[in-house]
Design a protein around this motif. Structure first.
Motif, PDB file in Angstrom:
ATOM      1  N   TYR A  81     122.225  40.651 -35.437  1.00  0.00           N
ATOM      2  CA  TYR A  81     123.167  40.940 -36.715  1.00  0.00           C
ATOM      3  C   TYR A  81     123.212  40.093 -37.235  1.00  0.00           C
ATOM      4  CZ  TYR A  81     127.333  40.582 -39.199  1.00  0.00           C
ATOM      5  OH  TYR A  81     128.357  40.759 -40.522  1.00  0.00           O
ATOM      6  N   LEU A  82     122.649  38.545 -36.904  1.00  0.00           N
ATOM      7  CA  LEU A  82     122.594  37.549 -38.037  1.00  0.00           C
ATOM      8  C   LEU A  82     121.141  37.318 -38.582  1.00  0.00           C
ATOM      9  CD1 LEU A  82     125.262  35.492 -36.125  1.00  0.00           C
ATOM     10  CD2 LEU A  82     125.105  36.522 -39.152  1.00  0.00           C
ATOM     11  N   GLU A  83     120.459  38.780 -36.912  1.00  0.00           N
ATOM     12  CA  GLU A  83     118.916  38.253 -37.634  1.00  0.00           C
ATOM     13  C   GLU A  83     117.880  37.357 -37.635  1.00  0.00           C
ATOM     14  OE1 GLU A  83     117.582  39.901 -41.640  1.00  0.00           O
ATOM     15  OE2 GLU A  83     119.578  41.600 -41.765  1.00  0.00           O
ATOM     16  N   MET A  84     118.277  36.041 -35.921  1.00  0.00           N
ATOM     17  CA  MET A  84     117.602  35.747 -35.725  1.00  0.00           C
ATOM     18  C   MET A  84     116.505  35.996 -34.793  1.00  0.00           C
ATOM     19  SD  MET A  84     120.551  33.857 -33.967  1.00  0.00           S
ATOM     20  CE  MET A  84     121.954  32.689 -34.743  1.00  0.00           C
ATOM     21  N   ASN A  85     114.967  35.525 -34.692  1.00  0.00           N
ATOM     22  CA  ASN A  85     114.027  35.552 -34.103  1.00  0.00           C
ATOM     23  C   ASN A  85     113.820  34.706 -32.876  1.00  0.00           C
ATOM     24  OD1 ASN A  85     113.464  37.308 -36.220  1.00  0.00           O
ATOM     25  ND2 ASN A  85     112.642  35.393 -36.975  1.00  0.00           N
ATOM     26  N   THR A  86     114.922  34.501 -33.198  1.00  0.00           N
ATOM     27  CA  THR A  86     115.059  33.400 -31.274  1.00  0.00           C
ATOM     28  C   THR A  86     114.738  34.300 -29.680  1.00  0.00           C
ATOM     29  OG1 THR A  86     116.224  31.605 -32.354  1.00  0.00           O
ATOM     30  CG2 THR A  86     116.098  32.114 -29.783  1.00  0.00           C
ATOM     31  N   GLU A  87     114.404  34.335 -29.309  1.00  0.00           N
ATOM     32  CA  GLU A  87     113.616  34.892 -27.610  1.00  0.00           C
ATOM     33  C   GLU A  87     115.044  34.570 -26.750  1.00  0.00           C
ATOM     34  OE1 GLU A  87     110.551  35.457 -24.018  1.00  0.00           O
ATOM     35  OE2 GLU A  87     110.087  34.302 -26.584  1.00  0.00           O
ATOM     36  N   PHE A  88     115.401  34.847 -26.220  1.00  0.00           N
ATOM     37  CA  PHE A  88     116.385  34.506 -24.563  1.00  0.00           C
ATOM     38  C   PHE A  88     116.009  35.358 -23.813  1.00  0.00           C
ATOM     39  CE2 PHE A  88     119.214  35.578 -28.731  1.00  0.00           C
ATOM     40  CZ  PHE A  88     119.435  34.505 -28.825  1.00  0.00           C
ATOM     41  N   VAL A  89     116.357  34.107 -22.508  1.00  0.00           N
ATOM     42  CA  VAL A  89     115.536  34.075 -20.723  1.00  0.00           C
ATOM     43  C   VAL A  89     117.251  33.308 -20.671  1.00  0.00           C
ATOM     44  CG1 VAL A  89     114.481  32.124 -21.693  1.00  0.00           C
ATOM     45  CG2 VAL A  89     114.386  33.610 -19.497  1.00  0.00           C
ATOM     46  N   LEU A  90     117.620  34.433 -19.814  1.00  0.00           N
ATOM     47  CA  LEU A  90     118.577  33.922 -18.364  1.00  0.00           C
ATOM     48  C   LEU A  90     117.903  33.529 -17.214  1.00  0.00           C
ATOM     49  CD1 LEU A  90     120.009  36.850 -17.308  1.00  0.00           C
ATOM     50  CD2 LEU A  90     121.450  35.347 -18.599  1.00  0.00           C
ATOM     51  N   SER A  91     118.176  32.005 -17.387  1.00  0.00           N
ATOM     52  CA  SER A  91     117.704  30.409 -16.618  1.00  0.00           C
ATOM     53  C   SER A  91     117.305  30.966 -14.699  1.00  0.00           C
ATOM     54  CB  SER A  91     118.600  29.317 -16.596  1.00  0.00           C
ATOM     55  OG  SER A  91     119.910  29.578 -15.918  1.00  0.00           O
ATOM     56  N   SER A  92     118.200  32.419 -14.518  1.00  0.00           N
ATOM     57  CA  SER A  92     118.072  32.380 -13.596  1.00  0.00           C
ATOM     58  C   SER A  92     116.928  33.547 -13.360  1.00  0.00           C
ATOM     59  CB  SER A  92     119.568  33.381 -13.012  1.00  0.00           C
ATOM     60  OG  SER A  92     119.631  34.058 -13.322  1.00  0.00           O
ATOM     61  N   ASN A  93     116.376  33.997 -14.036  1.00  0.00           N
ATOM     62  CA  ASN A  93     115.030  34.378 -13.981  1.00  0.00           C
ATOM     63  C   ASN A  93     113.759  33.506 -14.055  1.00  0.00           C
ATOM     64  OD1 ASN A  93     116.527  36.905 -13.536  1.00  0.00           O
ATOM     65  ND2 ASN A  93     116.553  37.487 -15.822  1.00  0.00           N
ATOM     66  N   MET A 139     123.965  33.480 -43.100  1.00  0.00           N
ATOM     67  CA  MET A 139     122.648  32.908 -42.494  1.00  0.00           C
ATOM     68  C   MET A 139     122.166  32.087 -43.779  1.00  0.00           C
ATOM     69  SD  MET A 139     121.405  37.351 -42.605  1.00  0.00           S
ATOM     70  CE  MET A 139     119.611  36.597 -42.490  1.00  0.00           C
ATOM     71  N   ASN A 140     122.406  32.212 -44.884  1.00  0.00           N
ATOM     72  CA  ASN A 140     121.643  32.011 -45.960  1.00  0.00           C
ATOM     73  C   ASN A 140     122.552  30.353 -46.487  1.00  0.00           C
ATOM     74  OD1 ASN A 140     119.665  33.574 -46.082  1.00  0.00           O
ATOM     75  ND2 ASN A 140     121.140  34.723 -47.666  1.00  0.00           N
ATOM     76  N   ILE A 141     123.200  30.054 -46.096  1.00  0.00           N
ATOM     77  CA  ILE A 141     124.158  28.938 -46.251  1.00  0.00           C
ATOM     78  C   ILE A 141     124.870  28.092 -44.955  1.00  0.00           C
ATOM     79  CG2 ILE A 141     126.382  28.053 -47.013  1.00  0.00           C
ATOM     80  CD1 ILE A 141     127.118  30.317 -48.686  1.00  0.00           C
ATOM     81  N   TYR A 142     125.352  28.733 -44.221  1.00  0.00           N
ATOM     82  CA  TYR A 142     125.125  28.072 -43.236  1.00  0.00           C
ATOM     83  C   TYR A 142     124.183  27.752 -41.457  1.00  0.00           C
ATOM     84  CZ  TYR A 142     130.323  29.538 -43.971  1.00  0.00           C
ATOM     85  OH  TYR A 142     131.262  29.407 -44.935  1.00  0.00           O
TER      86      TYR A 142
END
Length: 236
Positions: free
Chosen positions: A128-140, A223-226
């Motif tokens: 929703y906040l248009e982040m480009n970060t990749e996510f991964v579970l530590s258990s994987n 996105m633009n301020i915080y």
């Protein structure tokens, strides 16, 4: 590569998302012990204009279990009650119509594994906040799971090819820059500046759930301020 690692939380506050936005890859730390009384299954929103806790109902929660070993209650009554509470509290907020459907979708997600339920929550709000970060579970992540604390974090960073490890300022006493540097990893601690926005007519209540931020701020403002505030964070 910039890496962040933190336990999954239930609708965490804005600083959690700023940290996610600061890194290339964010590790959802789900193969560590559940923390009773922490933020994994609860957060705070405004109810009757006062900061109040909301809770995710679980089955079999215990500090002797890993986060990934705990389950979300499949009794829909707690979800309906929580959604009604959020709706009654924020239906007059300026961005309720935009935010509530996303929150409703997240809460009604039918995943019963706590780790996967919270992974979906984090990914949906990041989307929703248009982040480009990749996510991964530590258990994987393939690693030596007998390691603890700083050693386990360094192991994860090495496995992912991290050049920088970012953590919130609260972890400054937990880690040694010298130990990270010995593996070619730069250790950084970040602290967000105080953020204030207009809520209803009450005095501002800080450090509430991202739900509160979404209800009183447009996506563009967040996105633009915080997220721009990240440039003002102090690095240690």
């Amino acid at each position: 590569m910039k890496i962040g690692i933190m336990q999954p939380y239930f609708f965490p506050y804005i600083g959690y998302w700023q940290l996610i936005n600061a890194v290339d890859k964010y590790v959802i730390y789900d193969d560590v012990n559940y923390i009773k009384g922490g933020w994994i299954n609860r957060n705070r929103i405004l109810i009757n204009d006062k900061p109040s806790f909301i809770n995710l109902k679980m089955n079999g929660s215990s500090p002797n279990k890993l986060i990934k070993e705990i389950h979300v209650s499949n009794d829909n009554r707690w979800k309906n009650k929580l959604l009604k509470s959020i709706e009654l509290s924020y239906r007059k907020a300026p961005f309720f119509e935009m935010s509530f459907p996303i929150i409703e979708e997240i809460i009604n997600h039918d995943e019963v594994n706590l780790s996967l339920y919270l992974e979906n929550l984090i990914k949906r709000i990041a989307e929703y906040l248009e982040m480009n970060t990749e996510f991964v579970l530590s258990s994987n992540i393939e690693k030596d799971n007998s390691l603890k604390g700083q050693d386990k974090v360094i192991e994860i960073c090495k496995s992912l090819g991290a050049k920088e490890y970012y953590n919130a300022i609260g972890g400054v006493e937990l880690y040694s820059a010298e130990n990270f540097n010995s593996y070619g990893i730069e250790l950084r601690f970040l602290r967000t500046e105080y953020i204030e926005y207009k809520q209803f007519k009450n005095d501002f209540s800080p450090y509430l759930s991202i739900i509160d931020v979404m209800m009183f701020n447009s996506k563009e403002e967040i996105m633009n301020i915080y997220f721009e505030e990240i440039e003002k964070w102090k690095e240690y």
